[in-house]
Design a protein around this motif. Structure first.
Motif, short mmCIF file in Angstrom:
data_model
loop_
_atom_site.label_atom_id
_atom_site.label_comp_id
_atom_site.label_asym_id
_atom_site.label_seq_id
_atom_site.Cartn_x
_atom_site.Cartn_y
_atom_site.Cartn_z
N PRO A 71 0.81 -1.23 0.00
CA PRO A 71 0.00 0.00 0.00
C PRO A 71 0.84 1.27 0.00
CG PRO A 71 -0.89 -1.58 1.54
CD PRO A 71 0.43 -2.13 1.09
N ILE A 72 1.96 1.25 0.73
CA ILE A 72 2.85 2.42 0.78
C ILE A 72 3.47 2.65 -0.59
CG2 ILE A 72 4.94 3.36 1.83
CD1 ILE A 72 4.27 1.72 4.32
N ARG A 73 3.92 1.57 -1.21
CA ARG A 73 4.54 1.70 -2.54
C ARG A 73 3.53 2.19 -3.57
NH1 ARG A 73 4.49 -1.36 -7.00
NH2 ARG A 73 3.25 -2.95 -5.94
N ALA A 74 2.32 1.58 -3.54
CA ALA A 74 1.32 1.93 -4.55
C ALA A 74 0.79 3.36 -4.37
CB ALA A 74 0.16 0.94 -4.48
N ARG A 75 0.72 3.80 -3.13
CA ARG A 75 0.11 5.11 -2.87
C ARG A 75 1.12 6.25 -2.90
NH1 ARG A 75 -4.42 8.04 -3.41
NH2 ARG A 75 -4.55 9.68 -1.83
N LYS A 84 -9.00 3.02 -2.24
CA LYS A 84 -10.04 2.02 -2.48
C LYS A 84 -9.50 0.87 -3.31
CE LYS A 84 -14.65 1.37 -4.45
NZ LYS A 84 -15.81 2.02 -5.14
N GLN A 85 -8.77 1.19 -4.38
CA GLN A 85 -8.21 0.16 -5.25
C GLN A 85 -7.13 -0.63 -4.52
OE1 GLN A 85 -9.31 -0.72 -8.36
NE2 GLN A 85 -7.94 -2.46 -8.00
N ILE A 86 -6.34 0.05 -3.71
CA ILE A 86 -5.28 -0.62 -2.95
C ILE A 86 -5.89 -1.65 -1.99
CG2 ILE A 86 -3.51 -0.30 -1.19
CD1 ILE A 86 -2.91 2.42 -2.50
N LEU A 87 -6.93 -1.24 -1.28
CA LEU A 87 -7.58 -2.14 -0.33
C LEU A 87 -8.25 -3.31 -1.03
CD1 LEU A 87 -9.08 0.46 2.18
CD2 LEU A 87 -7.07 -1.00 2.49
N LEU A 88 -8.84 -3.06 -2.20
CA LEU A 88 -9.45 -4.14 -2.97
C LEU A 88 -8.41 -5.15 -3.42
CD1 LEU A 88 -12.08 -2.22 -5.15
CD2 LEU A 88 -12.55 -3.85 -3.30
N ASN A 89 -7.23 -4.66 -3.83
CA ASN A 89 -6.14 -5.56 -4.24
C ASN A 89 -5.65 -6.41 -3.06
OD1 ASN A 89 -6.25 -4.58 -6.84
ND2 ASN A 89 -4.55 -3.16 -6.58
N MET A 91 -7.44 -7.23 -0.44
CA MET A 91 -8.49 -8.19 -0.14
C MET A 91 -8.48 -9.36 -1.12
SD MET A 91 -10.92 -9.15 1.79
CE MET A 91 -11.24 -7.68 2.78
N GLU A 92 -8.26 -9.06 -2.39
CA GLU A 92 -8.22 -10.12 -3.39
C GLU A 92 -7.06 -11.07 -3.10
OE1 GLU A 92 -7.39 -10.99 -8.12
OE2 GLU A 92 -7.57 -8.92 -7.44
N TYR A 93 -5.89 -10.53 -2.76
CA TYR A 93 -4.73 -11.37 -2.46
C TYR A 93 -5.03 -12.29 -1.27
CZ TYR A 93 0.03 -12.86 -1.51
OH TYR A 93 1.16 -13.64 -1.30
N LEU A 94 -5.66 -11.75 -0.24
CA LEU A 94 -6.01 -12.54 0.92
C LEU A 94 -7.00 -13.66 0.57
CD1 LEU A 94 -6.31 -9.79 3.68
CD2 LEU A 94 -4.56 -11.58 3.52
N LEU A 95 -7.91 -13.38 -0.34
CA LEU A 95 -8.87 -14.40 -0.77
C LEU A 95 -8.17 -15.52 -1.54
CD1 LEU A 95 -11.95 -12.23 -1.80
CD2 LEU A 95 -11.77 -13.78 0.17
N TRP A 96 -7.19 -15.17 -2.37
CA TRP A 96 -6.42 -16.20 -3.06
C TRP A 96 -5.67 -17.07 -2.06
CZ3 TRP A 96 -6.92 -17.90 -7.81
CH2 TRP A 96 -7.42 -17.05 -8.82
#
Length: 357
Positions: A71-75, A84-89, A91-96
């Motif tokens: 998140p620090i790198r992306a933001r 919002k997009q960072i948090l969604l990414n 969450m998706e990684y955690l689901l995988w």
């Protein structure tokens, strides 16, 4: 790019649906545990055993770092993504990760328990039954005592594989996927010793690891315990039970003693709860002083490495993890090995003798 994203989401949804359906429908849990997991474990363990280090430990470590610093790198460094997009990414990684964990090993939590797999009936504690079990156990513990000063790792491996092959058909556990399962040393042994963990099952690559600080008298039983997890056993009590069965059947005296010693604390804990003070003292005094001295030295050894703060946090998290995966007793599950041993002994003593190979 958008089509690839849709495909990725569809695949993720399908995998999550498989996981949730298996958790909800008992027959699917049995199909996974009996037919699917042996194939998965053979494939993943064949890959992971090629690596000389615990790739599961490294994967978890890098994943945590990524989740914290991405998140620090992306933001702030790339300055391209919104929160919002960072948090969604994230969450998706955690689901995988969630899907991978359950499909690779975690769905074994949905199989029948020991009693359901073996058709051995549960025997309720009575003072007479418990006293009989304890008397028999202490006699065998005392007789098995030997001074264990070194670890013969290849010998422990051979004996454990032989032991699991011996009990597989009658005690509801798979045979080892390889003749020489490769155990790894935990990458972060000093930290792991601070939380009092002696071994672990790496579900993502079906590899099991042992604490590099393990003492010689603890190594065989801990090896057999973690190997039981690799064979699809999720309950800590059941893993303790199988480790006890494998080690105490061994013809190697050091391994046999390690098996009896491994449940001593659980026996004493149950005895303290079920017996009067006088009965407990009498039981305690029957144990060979060399064994009690060794048990106390082992406990002191680990307490010197233990961090109460970090250990309490780990215990709290692991307790929640177990309860969230259908083990309602949480960390107390370890001590439930005594109930399994009593039920097994009662079943065996009433004419149901396990054939020896």
């Amino acid at each position: 790019m958008r089509d690839k994203l849709k495909i990725r989401y569809v695949v993720l949804i399908v995998l999550l649906s498989v996981v949730w359906a298996t958790q909800l429908i008992p027959i699917l849990g049995e199909v996974y545990a009996q037919s699917v997991y042996p194939v998965i474990s053979h494939f993943l363990s064949s890959f992971s055993k090629l690596m000389p280090f615990a790739i599961g430990d490294l994967f978890i470590f890098l994943s945590v770092l990524g989740l914290l610093f991405n998140p620090i790198r992306a933001r702030y460094i790339q300055k391209k993504k919104k929160w919002k997009q960072i948090l969604l990414n994230e969450m998706e990684y955690l689901l995988w990760i969630y899907a991978w964990f359950y499909l690779a090993w975690g769905l074994n939590y949905s199989q029948k328990d020991f009693y359901g797999r073996t058709n051995i009936p549960y025997t309720a504690y009575t003072p007479e039954i418990f006293q009989s079990f304890v008397d028999n156990y202490i006699d065998k513990l005392n007789a098995s005592y030997t001074d264990v000063t070194s670890i013969d790792e290849p010998l422990v491996c051979r004996e454990s594989v032989h032991g699991y092959n011996q009990i597989s058909d009658t005690l509801g556990i798979h045979r080892p996927p390889h003749s020489s399962p490769r155990v790894k040393t935990m990458l972060f042994t000093p930290f792991i010793s601070m939380v009092g963990v002696t071994g672990s099952m790496g579900p993502f690559f079906c590899e099991f690891t042992l604490n590099g600080d393990l003492l010689p008298s603890q190594y065989p039983a801990t090896y057999a315990h973690e190997l039981a997890h690799l064979l699809g056993i999720t309950s800590e009590a059941e893993a303790n039970f199988y480790a006890y069965q494998v080690c105490t059947r061994s013809q190697v005296k050091e391994i046999r003693f390690s098996g009896y010693l491994s449940v001593l604390s659980h026996v004493l804990g149950n005895a303290r709860r079920l017996m009067s003070e006088e009965e407990y003292t009498e039981l305690f005094n029957r144990i060979r002083p060399e064994i009690m001295d060794l048990a106390q030295k082992n406990q002191q050894y680990w307490m010197e490495k233990y961090s109460p703060l970090i250990g309490d946090i780990q215990n709290f998290i692991y307790d929640l993890y177990l309860k969230g995966n259908k083990i309602q007793s949480g960390r107390k599950n370890y001590s439930e090995v005594i109930g399994l041993l009593i039920s097994y002994e009662e079943w065996k003593n009433h004419g149901k003798v396990i054939p020896e190979e």
